[in-house]
Design a protein around this motif. Structure first.
Motif, PDB file in Angstrom:
ATOM      1  N   TRP A   1       0.871  -1.165   0.000  1.00  0.00           N
ATOM      2  CA  TRP A   1       0.000   0.000   0.000  1.00  0.00           C
ATOM      3  C   TRP A   1       0.914   1.223   0.000  1.00  0.00           C
ATOM      4  O   TRP A   1       1.855   1.319   0.776  1.00  0.00           O
ATOM      5  N   ILE A   2       0.636   2.179  -0.880  1.00  0.00           N
ATOM      6  CA  ILE A   2       1.426   3.399  -0.989  1.00  0.00           C
ATOM      7  C   ILE A   2       0.479   4.589  -1.029  1.00  0.00           C
ATOM      8  O   ILE A   2      -0.504   4.587  -1.780  1.00  0.00           O
ATOM      9  N   GLY A   3       0.761   5.585  -0.238  1.00  0.00           N
ATOM     10  CA  GLY A   3      -0.064   6.786  -0.234  1.00  0.00           C
ATOM     11  C   GLY A   3       0.750   8.008   0.128  1.00  0.00           C
ATOM     12  O   GLY A   3       1.926   7.923   0.476  1.00  0.00           O
ATOM     13  N   SER A   4       0.119   9.162   0.036  1.00  0.00           N
ATOM     14  CA  SER A   4       0.732  10.432   0.416  1.00  0.00           C
ATOM     15  C   SER A   4      -0.107  11.053   1.520  1.00  0.00           C
ATOM     16  O   SER A   4      -1.341  11.117   1.418  1.00  0.00           O
ATOM     17  N   VAL A   5       0.565  11.485   2.572  1.00  0.00           N
ATOM     18  CA  VAL A   5      -0.101  12.008   3.762  1.00  0.00           C
ATOM     19  C   VAL A   5       0.135  13.501   3.852  1.00  0.00           C
ATOM     20  O   VAL A   5       1.253  13.982   3.640  1.00  0.00           O
ATOM     21  N   ARG A   6      -0.909  14.251   4.173  1.00  0.00           N
ATOM     22  CA  ARG A   6      -0.771  15.672   4.470  1.00  0.00           C
ATOM     23  C   ARG A   6      -1.641  15.989   5.674  1.00  0.00           C
ATOM     24  O   ARG A   6      -2.848  15.710   5.691  1.00  0.00           O
ATOM     25  N   VAL A   7      -1.005  16.589   6.695  1.00  0.00           N
ATOM     26  CA  VAL A   7      -1.718  17.033   7.889  1.00  0.00           C
ATOM     27  C   VAL A   7      -1.242  18.436   8.220  1.00  0.00           C
ATOM     28  O   VAL A   7      -0.040  18.666   8.409  1.00  0.00           O
ATOM     29  N   ASP A   8      -2.166  19.397   8.270  1.00  0.00           N
ATOM     30  CA  ASP A   8      -1.807  20.769   8.628  1.00  0.00           C
ATOM     31  C   ASP A   8      -1.589  20.873  10.135  1.00  0.00           C
ATOM     32  O   ASP A   8      -2.311  20.256  10.929  1.00  0.00           O
ATOM     33  N   ASN A   9      -0.576  21.645  10.520  1.00  0.00           N
ATOM     34  CA  ASN A   9      -0.252  21.859  11.929  1.00  0.00           C
ATOM     35  C   ASN A   9      -0.434  23.330  12.275  1.00  0.00           C
ATOM     36  O   ASN A   9      -0.256  24.200  11.428  1.00  0.00           O
ATOM     37  N   THR A  10      -0.780  23.578  13.540  1.00  0.00           N
ATOM     38  CA  THR A  10      -1.095  24.951  13.927  1.00  0.00           C
ATOM     39  C   THR A  10       0.138  25.842  13.960  1.00  0.00           C
ATOM     40  O   THR A  10       0.092  27.000  13.563  1.00  0.00           O
ATOM     41  N   ALA A  11       1.270  25.332  14.482  1.00  0.00           N
ATOM     42  CA  ALA A  11       2.432  26.193  14.677  1.00  0.00           C
ATOM     43  C   ALA A  11       3.658  25.728  13.910  1.00  0.00           C
ATOM     44  O   ALA A  11       4.731  26.295  14.060  1.00  0.00           O
ATOM     45  N   GLU A  12       3.522  24.704  13.088  1.00  0.00           N
ATOM     46  CA  GLU A  12       4.653  24.135  12.363  1.00  0.00           C
ATOM     47  C   GLU A  12       4.273  24.002  10.887  1.00  0.00           C
ATOM     48  O   GLU A  12       3.103  24.089  10.526  1.00  0.00           O
ATOM     49  N   PRO A  13       5.277  23.813  10.014  1.00  0.00           N
ATOM     50  CA  PRO A  13       4.944  23.545   8.616  1.00  0.00           C
ATOM     51  C   PRO A  13       4.081  22.289   8.497  1.00  0.00           C
ATOM     52  O   PRO A  13       4.077  21.430   9.389  1.00  0.00           O
TER      53      PRO A  13
ATOM     54  N   ARG B   1      -7.822  15.134  20.140  1.00  0.00           N
ATOM     55  CA  ARG B   1      -8.246  14.951  21.522  1.00  0.00           C
ATOM     56  C   ARG B   1      -9.746  15.122  21.704  1.00  0.00           C
ATOM     57  O   ARG B   1     -10.296  14.746  22.744  1.00  0.00           O
ATOM     58  N   ASP B   2     -10.393  15.691  20.691  1.00  0.00           N
ATOM     59  CA  ASP B   2     -11.854  15.792  20.738  1.00  0.00           C
ATOM     60  C   ASP B   2     -12.525  14.608  20.063  1.00  0.00           C
ATOM     61  O   ASP B   2     -13.747  14.590  19.921  1.00  0.00           O
ATOM     62  N   GLY B   3     -11.729  13.613  19.648  1.00  0.00           N
ATOM     63  CA  GLY B   3     -12.271  12.439  18.985  1.00  0.00           C
ATOM     64  C   GLY B   3     -12.413  12.573  17.489  1.00  0.00           C
ATOM     65  O   GLY B   3     -12.796  11.615  16.812  1.00  0.00           O
ATOM     66  N   SER B   4     -12.099  13.747  16.943  1.00  0.00           N
ATOM     67  CA  SER B   4     -12.215  13.938  15.497  1.00  0.00           C
ATOM     68  C   SER B   4     -11.110  13.176  14.771  1.00  0.00           C
ATOM     69  O   SER B   4     -10.019  12.979  15.304  1.00  0.00           O
ATOM     70  N   ARG B   5     -11.402  12.776  13.571  1.00  0.00           N
ATOM     71  CA  ARG B   5     -10.420  12.036  12.787  1.00  0.00           C
ATOM     72  C   ARG B   5      -9.480  13.009  12.087  1.00  0.00           C
ATOM     73  O   ARG B   5      -9.907  13.883  11.337  1.00  0.00           O
ATOM     74  N   LEU B   6      -8.181  12.843  12.330  1.00  0.00           N
ATOM     75  CA  LEU B   6      -7.168  13.651  11.666  1.00  0.00           C
ATOM     76  C   LEU B   6      -6.600  12.947  10.439  1.00  0.00           C
ATOM     77  O   LEU B   6      -6.189  13.605   9.480  1.00  0.00           O
ATOM     78  N   LEU B   7      -6.576  11.614  10.479  1.00  0.00           N
ATOM     79  CA  LEU B   7      -5.934  10.867   9.398  1.00  0.00           C
ATOM     80  C   LEU B   7      -6.421   9.428   9.409  1.00  0.00           C
ATOM     81  O   LEU B   7      -6.531   8.811  10.477  1.00  0.00           O
TER      82      LEU B   7
END
Length: 341
Positions: free
Chosen positions: A120-132, A201-207
């Motif tokens: 399995w191959i994929g590309s991940v992107r997660v935005d961070n509040t204080a970091e790139p 921490r609120d139970g929301s899905r980030l990834l």
């Protein structure tokens, strides 16, 4: 990113035009098909911006976990070895040779990992509040091993052992806000079930990413995961249930027995130590007793790669359940799968 474009080899020393925080890492686990000991996890990573290459070896038995961490300057190596660990790609995406030279864990020898599924191959992107933003390519793939190691002076045949490999490459700067992390790699006789799930921490899905990878047939992407996990007061996983739903319309109802101890990934340097320059030929060794005194609360990271017995209906399996339950008081675990009545 696709199978056709993924480069299986790690970037070589001197490769130019890479981001400062760029990393390129490999990880392999080795384990029997019917027992939770020994559990062996090894890995390495290159960090060109820091002129660093490092790696680790974690050997978990019934009574203790031995950890070896090693690092050097990338420019001082050929990029295919660090410390006692050496790797050779004999066929990209299909076969790797791993050699472990004598070291303080007492584990040494040479084995060959051969793929038993398409990766399995994929590309991940997660935005961070204080970091790139976190942006990296990710691969995992199930395989089997052949060869003989020596552990504490005794021969250890790994012929037919299962093992998942993981490759990741890019920029990873995820910081804070996570509640639950699950990297699940379940091995059954004719398929591997693999996914990465991260919740806030609120139970929301980030990834959520992953797939069911059959030994004969196409991948079936994971589109939903629900969980009911039993953590003890030390935030260690004991048992659990999962429902994994795929794009093909299949539901996999899985049970987890994670009662074996160990594979705390602080011993592998996952508490923020990877990629830190420490000079040429640096090495650290320690031992975690598995008598209850070492837990996800006592270490610098809660991340744990627990070799666990699995069940899917009347079928038995085994595999790594990587978990981390946030230690923040602002987080309380919430099951998303209804408990059985």
């Amino acid at each position: 990113m696709s199978i056709e474009t993924f480069r299986d080899a790690l970037v070589a020393p001197g490769e130019a035009h890479l981001p400062d925080r760029f990393f390129d890492r490999l990880m392999f686990n080795l384990h029997p098909v019917d027992a939770t000991t020994p559990s062996i996890i090894l890995g390495a990573g290159v960090y060109p911006g820091a002129n660093t290459i490092d790696g680790f070896l974690v050997v978990t038995g019934a009574e203790q976990q031995e950890n070896l961490r090693f690092s050097s300057e990338l420019a001082a190596t050929d990029g295919t070895s660090v410390g006692p660990l050496r790797w050779t790609i004999e066929e990209p995406l299909a076969r790797w040779r791993l050699r472990i030279e004598p070291n303080r864990t007492g584990l040494e020898g040479e084995v060959v990992w051969t793929a038993r599924t398409t990766p399995w191959i994929g590309s991940v992107r997660v935005d961070n509040t204080a970091e790139p933003a976190t942006t990296f390519d990710h691969l995992f793939q199930s395989g089997t091993y052949a060869g003989t190691l020596r552990l504490a002076g005794r021969p250890l045949s790994v012929d037919g052992w299962f093992g998942q490999r993981d490759r990741s490459r890019g920029v990873r700067t995820m910081t804070g806000g996570q509640g639950l992390h699950l990297w699940f790699q379940g091995q059954f006789d004719d398929r591997s079930i693999g996914f990465l799930l991260v919740e806030g921490r609120d139970g929301s899905r980030l990834l959520l990413e992953g797939a069911v990878m059959p030994t004969d047939g196409p991948l079936d992407d994971v589109v939903d995961v629900k969980h009911d996990l039993d953590f003890d007061r030390d935030l260690d996983l004991r048992t659990g249930r999962l429902r994994v739903t795929t794009s093909g319309g299949f539901d996999y109802d899985l049970t987890i027995d994670a009662s074996a101890r160990g594979a705390y990934m602080a011993g592998a340097g996952y508490g923020g130590h990877h990629g830190r320059p420490v000079g040429v030929d640096h090495e650290e060794y320690d031992v975690y007793p598995l008598d209850g005194s070492t837990t996800p609360l006592t270490l610098d990271t809660a991340l744990t790669d627990r070799l666990s017995h699995l069940r899917w209906g009347d079928r038995r399996g085994i595999g790594i359940v990587e978990f981390a339950h946030s230690r923040s008081r602002s987080y309380h675990y919430r099951p998303s799968l209804r408990p059985r009545v």
